[in-house]
Motif scaffolding. Structure first.
Motif, PDB file in Angstrom:
ATOM      1  N   ARG A  71       3.396  10.745   0.678  1.00 33.58           N
ATOM      2  CA  ARG A  71       2.800   9.425   0.828  1.00 33.58           C
ATOM      3  C   ARG A  71       3.827   8.446   0.256  1.00 33.58           C
ATOM      4  O   ARG A  71       4.152   8.515  -0.937  1.00 33.58           O
ATOM      5  N   TYR A  93      -7.135   2.427  -8.798  1.00 31.65           N
ATOM      6  CA  TYR A  93      -5.729   2.626  -8.437  1.00 31.65           C
ATOM      7  C   TYR A  93      -5.471   1.799  -7.188  1.00 31.65           C
ATOM      8  O   TYR A  93      -6.285   1.790  -6.256  1.00 31.65           O
ATOM      9  N   HIS A 108      -4.283  16.302   4.083  1.00 32.59           N
ATOM     10  CA  HIS A 108      -4.731  16.873   2.807  1.00 32.59           C
ATOM     11  C   HIS A 108      -6.122  16.330   2.494  1.00 32.59           C
ATOM     12  O   HIS A 108      -6.627  15.448   3.169  1.00 32.59           O
ATOM     13  N   ARG A 116      -8.492   2.363   2.759  1.00 32.18           N
ATOM     14  CA  ARG A 116      -7.274   1.658   3.188  1.00 32.18           C
ATOM     15  C   ARG A 116      -7.680   0.293   3.694  1.00 32.18           C
ATOM     16  O   ARG A 116      -8.602   0.196   4.517  1.00 32.18           O
ATOM     17  N   HIS A 149      -7.659  14.161   5.531  1.00 28.04           N
ATOM     18  CA  HIS A 149      -7.102  12.946   6.137  1.00 28.04           C
ATOM     19  C   HIS A 149      -5.591  13.046   6.259  1.00 28.04           C
ATOM     20  O   HIS A 149      -4.923  13.667   5.435  1.00 28.04           O
ATOM     21  N   HIS A 151      -2.131  10.563   8.127  1.00 32.95           N
ATOM     22  CA  HIS A 151      -1.776   9.285   8.743  1.00 32.95           C
ATOM     23  C   HIS A 151      -0.661   9.505   9.752  1.00 32.95           C
ATOM     24  O   HIS A 151       0.321  10.194   9.461  1.00 32.95           O
ATOM     25  N   ASP A 163      -3.844   0.925  -0.383  1.00 29.54           N
ATOM     26  CA  ASP A 163      -4.725   2.031  -0.764  1.00 29.54           C
ATOM     27  C   ASP A 163      -5.508   1.631  -2.004  1.00 29.54           C
ATOM     28  O   ASP A 163      -4.920   1.139  -2.973  1.00 29.54           O
ATOM     29  N   LEU A 165      -8.054   3.548  -4.633  1.00 30.70           N
ATOM     30  CA  LEU A 165      -8.639   4.846  -4.992  1.00 30.70           C
ATOM     31  C   LEU A 165      -9.315   4.762  -6.359  1.00 30.70           C
ATOM     32  O   LEU A 165      -8.926   3.939  -7.204  1.00 30.70           O
TER      33      LEU A 165
HETATM   34  O1  GTQ Z   1      -2.849   8.308   1.675  1.00 33.45           O
HETATM   35  O2  GTQ Z   1      -3.802  10.121   1.019  1.00 33.45           O
HETATM   36  O3  GTQ Z   1      -1.841   5.790  -2.450  1.00 33.45           O
HETATM   37  O4  GTQ Z   1      -3.425  10.895  -1.423  1.00 33.45           O
HETATM   38  C1  GTQ Z   1      -2.351   7.952  -3.246  1.00 33.45           C
HETATM   39  C2  GTQ Z   1      -2.758   9.247  -2.978  1.00 33.45           C
HETATM   40  C3  GTQ Z   1      -2.500   7.441  -0.908  1.00 33.45           C
HETATM   41  C4  GTQ Z   1      -3.206   9.083   0.774  1.00 33.45           C
HETATM   42  C5  GTQ Z   1      -2.229   7.066  -2.206  1.00 33.45           C
HETATM   43  C6  GTQ Z   1      -3.030   9.632  -1.673  1.00 33.45           C
HETATM   44  C7  GTQ Z   1      -2.910   8.720  -0.644  1.00 33.45           C
END
Ligand code: GTQ
Length: 345
Positions: A71, A93, A108, A116, A149, A151, A163, A165
Motif C-alpha cells: 500500500r 489513522y 488482504h 476510502r 479488499h 485496489h 484512507d 482507519l
Molecule cells: O488500503 O488496505 O492506509 O491495509 C493502511 C492499511 C491502507 C489498505 C492503509 C491498509 C490499507
C-alpha cells in the motif's frame, strides 16, 4: 484538595520492593490518569495541505514500486502523539494512498475497519468481498473489518484517496492483524443502486439481507444532491449535514468511527459545541476555515485537519458565492458504546 504524595516522598527501599513485585503506588500518578474536569489530550490541532503533500506522494510513486509498498501511503500523523505512532488522533489513522495506472494493491483482509474518501483521478476501483467499487472524487468506499479488499487501476492518470482507519484503537486493543490472499473474482457491481431511495429496501421473499455492511459504496453525486436538496428545502436547518449509515437499520455505517458530510451554504458560519470526540475535517469541494483551540486552518480542495476533543469548533465557508462541502470523521460510535460520549454546551 491537598497535594497528593509524590513518588520521591517514598523511601528508596520501599519503591524498590514495590518494583520488584510489579507493584505501583497509585497516588503519585492519580492526577495523570484522572485529571480534574477534562482529560489530558495528546492530539494536537493539525493541518495537512494536499498541495503540500501531493508532490511527495507522487515522488513515492517513483521511489517505491507498488510491489515494494503493498500500500503506497503517506500517513497523516499527529505530532502530539509522535509521528512514528502514525495516529491522527487516539483512535483515527489517516493516510493518502497513491495508485498509478496499471498498478494493483493485492488482496488482504484485516481486523481494523477502513474507509476510502476518493481525492483525485478516475479509473481505479476497490474490490471488497467480490463487489467492485469504482472510485471517483468524493465517493466513500467501506472496507470493513475482516472483509477481503484489493485496489486496481484501469485508468491513465494517478489516483489518490484518503484512507481513514480505526487502526490506532484496534492496535491498542492488541487485536490488529492482516491475512493475505489471492486476487478476488468480481461477483457484484453497483450494489449501492439498490439502496438509492430512502425508505425502500431490497427484500426478496420478504427477507432483508441483515448484513452488518450491506452498502459499501456511497457515491458523492448522491450525497451532494441530498445536501443540496436539504439546503434548498430547509433554509432554517441548524446544519446541512448527512450521516453515512447502514441503509437497512439506520445505524452508523461502521462500529468504531463515524462519518458524515456537511454543506456550508455560501458565507455560512457554523458554531459547534465542544464534544468529547476528536474530529477530522476533509475538504471535498470549496473552502472552509476551521477554528478551534486557538488555531485557524484554511482548508482548500482535498486539505485535511484534525481537531482534538473537548474543544468548540467554528466552521466558516470562505466563499460568499458557492457552497463548501466537508467530509467529517470522528469516533462517536465508539465513545457512545463505551458510554463516554459528551456534548458540552
Ligand atoms: O488500503 O488496505 O492506509 O491495509 C493502511 C492499511 C491502507 C489498505 C492503509 C491498509 C490499507
Amino acid at each position: 484538595m491537598d497535594e497528593l504524595g509524590r513518588l520521591e516522598d517514598l523511601p528508596e527501599d520501599y519503591r524498590a520492593a514495590l518494583t520488584e513485585k510489579n507493584l505501583v503506588p497509585l497516588w503519585p500518578s492519580l492526577r495523570a490518569v484522572l485529571p480534574r474536569g477534562k482529560p489530558a489530550i495528546r492530539t494536537q490541532p493539525t493541518f495537512w495541505s494536499y498541495q503540500g503533500l501531493r508532490p511527495l506522494l507522487m515522488r513515492a510513486g517513483e521511489l517505491t514500486p507498488i510491489e515494494k509498498a503493498e500500500r503506497r501511503v503517506l500517513v497523516l500523523a499527529n505530532p502530539g502523539h509522535g509521528l512514528e505512532k502514525m495516529q491522527a488522533s487516539s483512535t483515527i489513522y489517516l493516510g493518502m494512498q497513491l495508485l498509478q495506472p496499471g498498478e494493483w494493491a493485492p488482496s488482504h483482509r484485516h481486523t481494523p475497519n477502513a474507509v476510502r474518501m476518493i481525492v483525485e483521478g478516475v479509473g481505479a476501483y476497490t474490490t471488497v468481498e467480490g463487489e467492485k467499487c469504482p472510485m471517483s472524487r468524493g465517493d466513500l468506499i467501506l472496507t470493513p473489518t475482516g472483509m477481503w479488499h484489493e485496489h486496481g487501476h484501469d485508468g491513465n492518470e494517478p489516483v489518490v484517496w484518503l484512507d481513514v482507519l480505526d487502526l490506532p484503537i484496534v492496535y491498542y486493543c492488541e487485536a490488529s492483524y492482516v491475512v493475505e490472499g489471492k486476487a478476488q473474482t468480481v461477483t457484484a457491481e453497483a450494489v449501492e443502486q439498490d439502496f438509492q431511495r430512502g425508505g425502500v429496501l431490497p427484500a426478496p421473499m420478504f427477507k432483508r439481507s441483515g448484513k452488518t455492511f450491506p452498502m459499501l459504496r456511497y457515491p458523492w453525486a448522491d450525497v451532494r444532491r441530498t445536501l443540496e436538496s436539504m439546503a434548498a428545502r430547509q433554509p432554517g436547518i441548524e446544519a446541512v449535514q448527512v450521516a453515512y449509515v447502514n441503509p437497512e437499520n439506520g445505524h452508523d455505517c461502521q462500529r468504531i468511527l463515524g462519518y458524515s458530510a456537511l454543506m456550508l451554504r455560501p458565507g455560512e458560519r457554523l458554531a459547534m459545541p465542544a464534544r468529547s470526540t476528536a474530529m477530522v475535517f476533509h475538504q471535498i469541494e470549496g473552502s472552509t476555515e476551521v477554528t478551534a483551540a486557538g488555531q485557524a486552518f484554511r482548508l482548500a480542495d482535498a486539505d485535511t485537519c484534525c481537531i482534538p476533543g473537548y474543544e468548540p469548533i467554528t466552521l466558516q465557508n470562505l466563499a460568499a458565492d458557492r457552497p463548501s462541502f466537508v467530509f467529517i470523521a470522528d469516533d462517536a460510535p465508539l465513545q457512545k458504546k463505551l458510554g463516554v460520549y459528551e456534548i458540552r454546551n
